[in-house]
Scaffold this active site. Structure first.
Site, PDB file in Angstrom:
ATOM      1  N   ARG A  86       0.546  -1.221   0.202  1.00  0.00           N
ATOM      2  CA  ARG A  86       0.184   0.044   0.039  1.00  0.00           C
ATOM      3  C   ARG A  86       1.402   0.993   0.300  1.00  0.00           C
ATOM      4  NH1 ARG A  86      -1.806   2.707   4.504  1.00  0.00           N
ATOM      5  NH2 ARG A  86      -3.914   4.115   3.425  1.00  0.00           N
ATOM      6  N   HIS A 134      -2.600  10.925   0.808  1.00  0.00           N
ATOM      7  CA  HIS A 134      -1.987  10.797   2.146  1.00  0.00           C
ATOM      8  C   HIS A 134      -1.351  11.518   2.948  1.00  0.00           C
ATOM      9  CE1 HIS A 134      -0.757   7.820   4.874  1.00  0.00           C
ATOM     10  NE2 HIS A 134      -0.109   8.260   5.546  1.00  0.00           N
ATOM     11  N   GLU A 179      -6.999   8.347   7.051  1.00  0.00           N
ATOM     12  CA  GLU A 179      -7.355   9.505   7.822  1.00  0.00           C
ATOM     13  C   GLU A 179      -7.259  11.373   7.433  1.00  0.00           C
ATOM     14  OE1 GLU A 179      -3.769   8.978   9.986  1.00  0.00           O
ATOM     15  OE2 GLU A 179      -3.682   6.701  10.284  1.00  0.00           O
ATOM     16  N   ASN A 307      -6.740   2.101  10.777  1.00  0.00           N
ATOM     17  CA  ASN A 307      -5.900   2.348  10.894  1.00  0.00           C
ATOM     18  C   ASN A 307      -6.002   2.083  12.408  1.00  0.00           C
ATOM     19  OD1 ASN A 307      -5.060   2.207   8.101  1.00  0.00           O
ATOM     20  ND2 ASN A 307      -5.031   4.485   8.354  1.00  0.00           N
ATOM     21  N   TYR A 309      -4.031   1.688  16.160  1.00  0.00           N
ATOM     22  CA  TYR A 309      -2.666   1.948  16.806  1.00  0.00           C
ATOM     23  C   TYR A 309      -2.643   1.791  18.243  1.00  0.00           C
ATOM     24  CZ  TYR A 309      -0.522   3.133  12.108  1.00  0.00           C
ATOM     25  OH  TYR A 309       0.324   3.708  11.213  1.00  0.00           O
ATOM     26  N   GLU A 384      -3.354   0.214   8.412  1.00  0.00           N
ATOM     27  CA  GLU A 384      -1.984   0.482   9.134  1.00  0.00           C
ATOM     28  C   GLU A 384      -2.172  -0.163  10.421  1.00  0.00           C
ATOM     29  OE1 GLU A 384      -1.426   4.438   9.079  1.00  0.00           O
ATOM     30  OE2 GLU A 384      -1.509   4.662   7.403  1.00  0.00           O
TER      31      GLU A 384
HETATM   32  O1  IFM Z   1       2.688   7.786   9.938  1.00  0.00           O
HETATM   33  C1  IFM Z   1       2.020   7.886   9.618  1.00  0.00           C
HETATM   34  C2  IFM Z   1       0.969   7.343   8.844  1.00  0.00           C
HETATM   35  O2  IFM Z   1       1.573   8.727   8.087  1.00  0.00           O
HETATM   36  C3  IFM Z   1      -0.394   7.423   9.042  1.00  0.00           C
HETATM   37  N1  IFM Z   1      -0.816   6.658  10.089  1.00  0.00           N
HETATM   38  C4  IFM Z   1       0.201   6.909  11.860  1.00  0.00           C
HETATM   39  C5  IFM Z   1       1.104   6.467  11.055  1.00  0.00           C
HETATM   40  C6  IFM Z   1       1.914   7.056  12.387  1.00  0.00           C
HETATM   41  O3  IFM Z   1       2.221   8.098  13.505  1.00  0.00           O
END
Ligand code: IFM
Length: 482
Positions: A86, A134, A179, A307, A309, A384
């Site tokens: 990706r 992006h 995002e 995405n 985290y 992500e």
């Molecule tokens: O690096 C970023 C990415 O560009 C978008 N999502 C979160 C990642 C980590 O912060």
């Protein structure tokens, strides 16, 4: 897809046949070559060259030089056995002379770069997934208002059509936006990302124009590349109220509205959430939403990208004590959370990544299950997931990163759990293939499964890359040894 398995004896988590195993990157974070092939500046060139905006004055001018090294980077992906990649396309490489009024001539050299990348991927047996935006908005568009200007959405649709016409015979999935939360709120409300504006009303206009841009791009990609699948990637929050008291639950509702539902609802349900419109009514009357917009925005998509985290913990703020933020006490600087002054983000104890982000894989399972329950029939992808840690290379350049391996293993187990409970998750992309430019943190945070020595551009797969390659090979996650 066939059903998945959990081998109770060995603990092995087997993924469905055909599961997509990928890695993700983004143009400004890796390409460099910002002044080559006719590319013109984006808002991130301007922002990163503005003193004080990016840690240590780092810029994406060279990044990890992927523009010149893409063939060896693809070879590296093939060595790791990735089945998909990706990447994102830099809008200012494709239509470098765009203005608010006209898309301008197409830059064939820019298109040729991505076309060669796609061919290289396909020759290596790796499926390309292209993200159209992006965060690198052409600076000329920002000069005309950026995402606060409706014309930006119109131009984005035209740009999307150009890319889809050129690559749609070979790219299986086009993702419109990555995002939009970050583009709108970090870019226009709290200003920690380009273009660095701090104007809540502008941020909400940006939310709508990003949603509209998504809709215009869906139509353009469908017209130019009817065989391609179309997706949108959101960084959704798993939002947990500190208690079940009414004020804490209301704090969670507000953040859910701003982070999740203000994107999900228009795209998937064709309406903006009434409570968000009410919460933000003192900031804007939302008159930038014009008749017909929601029909455009809610055109069906094929895949939703998630995405994930870190979890989000919220609490009602009573003003009797200093307010907390996710990484410590709130210092009073602008926040992305519009009309949510009475919400705070209590510090969580337990493991964190180098970004200060709490580690809790349950959020990934819960978000996937929520999406599956609320939007049945929609394919899901984890586009992500990954972690920054302070890697310390050995003298020979190798990197032992057990924390990242554990993070990936636990989050893959969370994906497996969601699939086993019925979520239609078709793939997973680790963030990121390579260490790279981490936006306002510059090169100080390393997310790659492949280490990059920024002085020499030498690439060295970390232990996490070897772990990921073994996972891909087996189509299964093995339990941690011991
Ligand atoms: O690096 C970023 C990415 O560009 C978008 N999502 C979160 C990642 C980590 O912060």
């Amino acid at each position: 897809m066939t059903s998945i398995q959990h081998d109770q004896e060995t603990g092995t988590l087997r993924f469905p046949e055909g599961f997509v195993w990928g890695a993700a990157t983004a143009a400004y974070q890796i390409e460099g070559a910002v002044a080559e092939d006719g590319r013109t500046p984006s808002i991130w060139d301007t922002f990163s060259h503005t003193p004080g905006k990016v840690l240590d004055g780092d810029t994406g001018d060279v990044a990890v030089d992927h523009y010149h090294r893409f063939r060896s980077d693809v070879a590296l992906m093939a060595e790791l056995g990735l089945t998909a990649y990706r990447f994102s396309i830099a809008w200012p490489r494709i239509t470098p002379h765009v203005t608010a009024d006209a898309i301008g001539p197409v830059n064939e050299a820019g298109l040729a770069f991505y076309s060669a990348l796609v061919d290289e991927l396909l020759a290596a047996g790796i499926s390309p997934t292209a993200t159209l935006y992006h965060w690198d908005l052409p600076q000329a568009l920002e000069d005309a208002g950026g995402w606060t200007n409706r014309a930006t959405a119109d131009r984005f649709g035209e740009y999307a059509g150009i890319v889809a016409a050129a690559l749609g015979d070979r790219v299986g999935v086009f993702t419109t936006l990555n995002e939009p939360f970050c583009s709108a709120y970090l870019g226009y409300a709290c200003g920690v990302h380009a273009p660095g504006r701090t104007d809540d009303a502008a941020a909400l206009a940006a939310v709508h124009h990003l949603n509209l841009a998504h809709g215009r791009a869906v139509a353009a990609v469908r017209a130019a590349a009817p065989a391609a699948r179309v997706s949108l990637t959101l960084n959704l929050g798993w939002i947990n109220p500190a208690t079940d008291s009414a004020p804490d639950v209301d704090a969670a509702r507000r953040i859910d509205g701003l982070q999740n539902r203000v994107f999900l609802d228009p795209v998937l349900n064709g309406r903006y959430p009434e409570d968000v419109l009410a919460d933000t009514s003192a900031v804007t009357d939302w008159s930038f939403v014009r008749p017909g917009d929601l029909e455009v925005i809610s055109a069906p998509i094929d895949v939703l990208g998630l995405n994930y985290y870190s979890p989000t913990h919220v609490r009602h703020w009573t003003r009797e004590r200093p307010r907390e933020s996710p990484t410590g006490l709130d210092d009073g600087s602008p926040r992305p959370w519009i009309a949510a002054d009475d919400v705070e983000f209590p510090t969580q104890h337990g493991p964190r990544t180098e970004m200060g982000w709490t580690i809790d894989p349950r959020g990934l399972t819960e978000l996937l299950l929520r999406l599956a329950a609320e939007h049945p029939g929609l394919d899901l992808m984890v586009t992500e997931n990954g972690a920054a840690f302070a890697d310390v290379p050995e003298p020979d350049g190798s990197v032992h990163d057990p924390e990242r391996v554990a993070y990936l293993r636990d989050h893959l187990a969370a994906v497996h759990e969601a699939i086993s409970r019925g979520a239609p998750v078709t793939g997973y992309y680790v963030w990121s293939l390579l260490d790279n430019f981490e936006w306002a943190y510059g090169y100080s945070k390393r997310f790659g499964i492949v280490a990059v020595d920024y002085a020499t551009q030498q690439r060295t797969p970390k232990d996490s890359a070897h772990f990921y390659a073994a996972t891909v090979r087996a189509n299964a996650v093995e339990p941690a040894p011991g």
